[in-house]
Design an enzyme around this catalytic site. Structure first.
Site, mmCIF file in Angstrom:
data_model
loop_
_atom_site.group_PDB
_atom_site.id
_atom_site.type_symbol
_atom_site.label_atom_id
_atom_site.label_comp_id
_atom_site.label_asym_id
_atom_site.label_seq_id
_atom_site.Cartn_x
_atom_site.Cartn_y
_atom_site.Cartn_z
ATOM 1 N N ASP B 55 0.777 -1.230 0.000
ATOM 2 C CA ASP B 55 0.000 0.000 0.000
ATOM 3 C C ASP B 55 0.814 1.288 0.000
ATOM 4 O O ASP B 55 0.257 2.342 -0.260
ATOM 5 C CB ASP B 55 -0.973 0.020 1.172
ATOM 6 C CG ASP B 55 -0.277 -0.168 2.497
ATOM 7 O OD1 ASP B 55 0.971 -0.260 2.512
ATOM 8 O OD2 ASP B 55 -0.981 -0.215 3.511
ATOM 9 N N ARG B 283 -4.202 4.646 6.750
ATOM 10 C CA ARG B 283 -4.601 4.505 5.356
ATOM 11 C C ARG B 283 -5.853 5.285 5.030
ATOM 12 O O ARG B 283 -6.387 6.003 5.866
ATOM 13 C CB ARG B 283 -4.814 3.016 5.042
ATOM 14 C CG ARG B 283 -3.522 2.227 5.086
ATOM 15 C CD ARG B 283 -3.756 0.803 4.701
ATOM 16 N NE ARG B 283 -4.597 0.747 3.495
ATOM 17 C CZ ARG B 283 -4.985 -0.383 2.925
ATOM 18 N NH1 ARG B 283 -4.608 -1.534 3.427
ATOM 19 N NH2 ARG B 283 -5.750 -0.353 1.850
ATOM 20 N N TYR B 291 1.410 -3.476 11.364
ATOM 21 C CA TYR B 291 2.376 -4.579 11.277
ATOM 22 C C TYR B 291 2.746 -4.951 12.701
ATOM 23 O O TYR B 291 3.265 -4.095 13.435
ATOM 24 C CB TYR B 291 3.628 -4.147 10.517
ATOM 25 C CG TYR B 291 3.409 -3.921 9.037
ATOM 26 C CD1 TYR B 291 3.335 -5.002 8.164
ATOM 27 C CD2 TYR B 291 3.298 -2.644 8.522
ATOM 28 C CE1 TYR B 291 3.153 -4.800 6.794
ATOM 29 C CE2 TYR B 291 3.114 -2.434 7.158
ATOM 30 C CZ TYR B 291 3.044 -3.520 6.304
ATOM 31 O OH TYR B 291 2.862 -3.311 4.965
ATOM 32 N N PRO B 367 7.889 -6.217 4.472
ATOM 33 C CA PRO B 367 7.085 -5.188 3.827
ATOM 34 C C PRO B 367 7.050 -3.852 4.569
ATOM 35 O O PRO B 367 6.563 -2.873 4.022
ATOM 36 C CB PRO B 367 5.682 -5.806 3.817
ATOM 37 C CG PRO B 367 5.657 -6.715 4.985
ATOM 38 C CD PRO B 367 7.054 -7.194 5.199
#
Lengths: 667, 667
Positions: B55, B283, B291, B367
């Site tokens: 993302d 987001r 995470y 990530p």
């Protein structure tokens, strides 16, 4: 149901019927799609515009587009006009550049004037309406009204099941809805919409009536005629336009020019010594629009010019004489038209707060100042939310009267501006100071610079009414209509000295308290149908100010303004002036300023701070709004971003806010 | 046609076949759609991504999107990350905010880091490909390769009718193409793509083979495997990834959090005293990605964690321990997954310049630094134009070798960065200076700040090759592959000291000479497949400099570089440093800098000026580029905006430019 309705079983019903799907009609439909109102919109043409027509987008129009969320599309596709160049004859009679000025005054808005053809703008509206109505509201093309009946006994009753308007609609075949092009030219032209052409509405109706079927009866609560200069709706109401045409005839060419004129990508006003004037408007995709004075074509005895004499060839020939000694020709012409300058404004913009007229239906003027489409859209932008709130039963029907008082006044101002500007632009330049018949080029420049602010759309200042709580006489400040408030509450202008009652809420950069992102504060005033209570919270780390804020918020939290049936119509936004890093959303701001939702948590998008950004500098928004950094204030904006009320940030101030809303909302 | 082809009459042909339609595959298809190359792109999944996955969009990715024209869509929809907050345990073991830093260094780019889910990004690519291929290039979903045959005798022959690759494709039914969700959860998860899951490609093939039909043979010139960490293409080539998994297991939750943690809308790195670490990535639409280190789940003897133990509930429980004493819960979970950190990079990125691997197929890592999707897209961005130019017969096939030398080196750098960053982030914070096993939080902050520049994607500096004319050894500066130029031309870095050979062309504000509009100059370097000769024309009102410019332009105008077959592959842009109002396009600039088209007139979009704007201030672009305002220079950029060559603005300099192109283009 009333008996008379049962005798017409085939009639369908809608809340609002809009006649005409140009920019004004589409703007109105956009608003109504946000309010989820049962709307129909019909247009006699079989297809939307693909070329030509109006093309300038003024600053205020872009702000409005941004409030709906599609200014970026226009901004990206359009040509941006940055500089205006003035070309005048020297003492030798040869044109030369006399001035360069910024096309819009610096610092007026985050936007600049841009140019994009009407077809694209209509596309943005159509996409937006589709999305917000879940594709239930579509323009019905090749459909036109053929009769209008108003039940005058019932117009004053705004109860939800009263449909006093009956319209008969006729559905045209595809061929019928296609306008004939003039002069057998291959290039599409706009003469069929020009004031040099006769209206074809009656012809369309007559030819269609010869066939069977294709009619439909619709009953509506409200009707809006956005049907252009030849407005059928206006004629049904018997309303007149006041004003006269002038002798000035102008041609318009949209071409890709091949020229050695150095400023062809600038906006230019060119006054030739004796061949007339020309305006250059650079557009997207190498296109340039030229407004060209046709000095050799004169009105006949009837006062109208013979349109058969006007072709793209006669227009370019006139342009070549004006722009000489530079060369100008084209291989590609996208569109062309001609018009006779006339300034006219409607005597009435509405009939009994039931049938309204907007756009060209109530004001016509010369297109060169790029005002037509903008003012038309802004008419509908003014009307749309008022109709929406009244149909929803949220606002009192009396607010509908402010449409005429606010917008007819604007139209009158526009006509005055255009009258002056057209005369200066169409007149022959003065040869010297003794040449009193000629136009002094200094006067032209001054008029242009003054007109720039007017033309931006940002100087609109609505008069006092139940929607704008400012001192003075409502009839004087508007067009004469009495829209005075029954509540007699006056906003305290001094508390937000640069945030003028009656004008649009200005925009300055602020940061979101929760994520530090920079925004233009106006971007948070979306056109989603809501009034806004804007809490200038001041310096919230001061215990005294925190006390005032808490007491205001206590009153707010228990107010019926935030009751369930209103919460979708009133939003609370906060802007404080402490350091961002010294305060915390949950700790320092009462819940009512950032409500908790059981499913989605706290609201992180309603509290902002006037502080330094990492990447975009600092502008001091409190100074911009003219608000005291320590004590703040409260500002109420209407759904169209105009400032309605200002008061102190305390319990007493909140009583003022409530009183303001009492004059507007259904209790 | 060769006889062996006639024995396979059913085989279709294409220039390039792409396996995998994630961001890397779509980026490649985007390039190839611009070059109008016969491309196929297949993906084994039956539908595109709608939630979860990568993302973060880094600055360089946004610049690339902008060069294709859709950065604005991402910019508008995404959440913007502005500030990074670090939370560490105090001496009492309770977490508190220790630092706030800007999420990306100030002044690095006109963009900032933003967050938007992969499904939207894929949508922008798909819309773009549709438009630029006239809807001829579509992703073929539920299609996967089942055999690959390479005619090794013919790989070196790049003539246009040679198709040395044969791929057998299998078309799956809808059910077959739908991944099974784990654990019977209602929430969609990404475990099927996680490195904790087994690859399902062989299962898909086996179950599909039991049915009849559904296969197809395709012959291709080139093939690109963008098929993820389990890459089928990589396995066919027998290429290995180098590196090992670590013991760190992490869970990922996309939720709408309900929390009193004050920085939930900031990017946060939270190190708890003993419960592990967590990264907070806010987001769009109130979503937050977390995470979360799963300290209680350990790999088993095989080195892999038991995925059946991992559920959204186990992950949120771990998060609650890390974030205590703050409360954290959710009602809505959009997506979740888990992974085991491992850093691995492919030994080979290409087979004989015929089959290429990009993205996760050749590098995997954690990530959290938001690098995966970005580096993967940038792999394909590097490869796409090279393939395009070679297939078109414009560039020499030898340039294809630079793909591995440039991108494998980047992957190695990325793995080094990630290795260091992951260790610091997954490690327990040091209790005090004596605690040598723990991670020093100062070291973490320093690594983060340094990593920020790397993570932006702007520090990429490609080594010397036929595409980057700089000194040094090609093997040393790349991944060891020999890509040295046969031409031995070296760009004169000192003439544009801040425009580094091998790095992306920086962006500064300039004005269009013809209409005074301000642009970021990089916006004029569109990803349309063209090299650019950027003429820093210097002070063109000086007669001496004008003479130099004229002589350069004379050479340019008669050069084969602007011959008809190349003109679509080389564009000329000009930036001068005189006052805008003192020069005129037609009078002061040779025609070759703004060519005349017989139908559409002069080109008004190729000459720019480094001058003051009306509305956007002034940045001194010449200083930004490190170019002398008086004498200028010439810079050549590759189609991907990387700087390939720099020389003097004169005839001799132009000979250098020609030599540079001689090493790249087919003569």
């Amino acid at each position: 149901m009333a008996p008379d309705r049962q005798t017409q079983p085939k009639a369908s019903q809608c809340d609002v019927i809009i006649v005409g799907a140009g920019p004004a009609g589409l703007m109105l439909a956009t608003w109504l799609s946000h309010y989820k109102i049962n709307t129909r919109i019909v247009d006699k043409r079989g297809s939307k515009i693909y070329a030509g027509q109006a093309d300038g987008l003024q600053l205020r129009s872009l702000e409005i587009f941004d409030s709906f969320g599609f200014a970026d599309r226009a901004w990206k596709e359009a040509n941006h006009m940055v500089e205006m160049c003035m070309w005048n004859p020297g003492s030798d009679g040869v044109i030369r550049r006399s001035d360069r000025v910024p096309d819009v005054p610096v610092g007026l808005s985050r936007f600049k004037q841009i140019v994009l053809h009407q077809g694209r703008i209509e596309r943005f509206f159509l996409d937006h309406i589709k999305k917000h109505s879940n594709d239930t509201l579509r323009v019905e093309r090749a459909v036109l009204p053929e009769s209008l009946r108003i039940d005058e006994d019932r117009v004053a009753d705004h109860s939800p099941d009263n449909y006093p308007i009956t319209v008969q609609l006729r559905h045209l075949s595809e061929d019928e809805a296609k306008p004939a092009q003039s002069n057998g030219s291959n290039v599409s032209d706009g003469l069929f919409r020009s004031n040099l052409a006769d209206d074809d509405t009656e012809d369309l109706l007559a030819s269609s009536r010869q066939k069977e079927g294709g009619t439909e009866t619709v009953r509506a609560k409200y009707m809006v005629g956005c049907d252009g200069a030849h407005s059928w709706t206006r004629k049904q109401l018997g309303f007149e336009l006041e004003g006269e045409p002038t002798d000035y005839i102008w041609g318009v060419l949209d071409i890709i020019p091949i020229t050695n004129f150095p400023d062809i990508r600038m906006r230019c006003a060119i006054h030739s010594a004796a061949a007339g004037s020309m305006m250059v408007i650079p557009r997207e995709n190498k296109l340039v629009r030229l407004y060209i004075q046709l000095t050799e074509i004169k009105p006949d005895a009837s006062g109208r010019a013979d349109r058969s004499k006007i072709t793209p060839e006669t227009i370019i020939t006139a342009a070549q004489k004006i722009i000489a000694p530079y060369k100008l020709r084209y291989e590609y012409c996208d569109w062309w038209t001609a018009y006779q300058i006339g300034q006219r404004v409607g005597k009435n913009f509405a009939h009994e707060s039931r049938v309204f007229l907007a756009g060209d239906a109530v004001h016509t003027h010369s297109p060169k100042a790029g005002q037509g489409m903008n003012v038309s859209m802004q008419d509908a932008y003014n009307l749309g939310w008022k109709l929406g709130l009244v149909v929803k039963g949220v606002a009192q029907p009396s607010i509908l009267k402010t449409y005429q008082s606010e917008r007819r006044r604007i139209a009158q101002d526009l006509i005055d501006f255009d009258h002056k500007f057209s005369r200066l632009f169409s007149g022959r330049p003065a040869k010297d100071v003794m040449d009193e018949e000629g136009v002094n080029m200094k006067d032209f420049k001054e008029a242009f610079l003054k007109g720039n602010l007017f033309a931006s759309g940002l100087s609109v200042d609505y008069g006092t009414s139940m929607l704008v709580a400012k001192p003075g006489n409502a009839a004087d400040q508007g067009d004469g209509t009495d829209v005075s408030s029954q509540i007699h509450v006056i906003g305290k202008q001094a508390l937000a000295s640069e945030t003028k009652l009656g004008m649009r809420f200005p925009s300055f950069q602020v940061l979101n308290q929760s994520d530090a992102r920079a925004w233009e504060f106006q971007q948070k005033l979306k056109s989603d149908g809501r009034f806004r209570i804007i809490v200038f919270a001041g310096n919230v780390v001061s215990p005294q100010q925190k006390g005032r804020l808490d007491s205001f918020c206590q009153a707010l939290a228990s107010s019926p303004l935030l009751a369930p049936h209103l919460v979708t119509h009133v939003e609370v936004l906060t802007l404080h002036s402490s350091k961002r890093t010294e305060v915390e959303l949950l700790r320092d701001f009462p819940d009512v300023l950032h409500p908790l939702d059981a499913k989605t948590g706290w609201d992180y998008n309603s509290v902002y701070v006037d502080d330094v950004s990492y990447h975009e500098g600092y502008v001091d928004a409190y100074a911009g709004y003219g608000v005291d950094r320590e004590t703040g204030c409260v500002v109420v904006t209407r759904p169209d971003q105009y400032v309605g009320y200002i008061d102190t940030l305390d319990k007493e101030g909140f009583r003022g806010v409530e009183a303001y809303f009492r004059g507007i909302l259904v209790s």
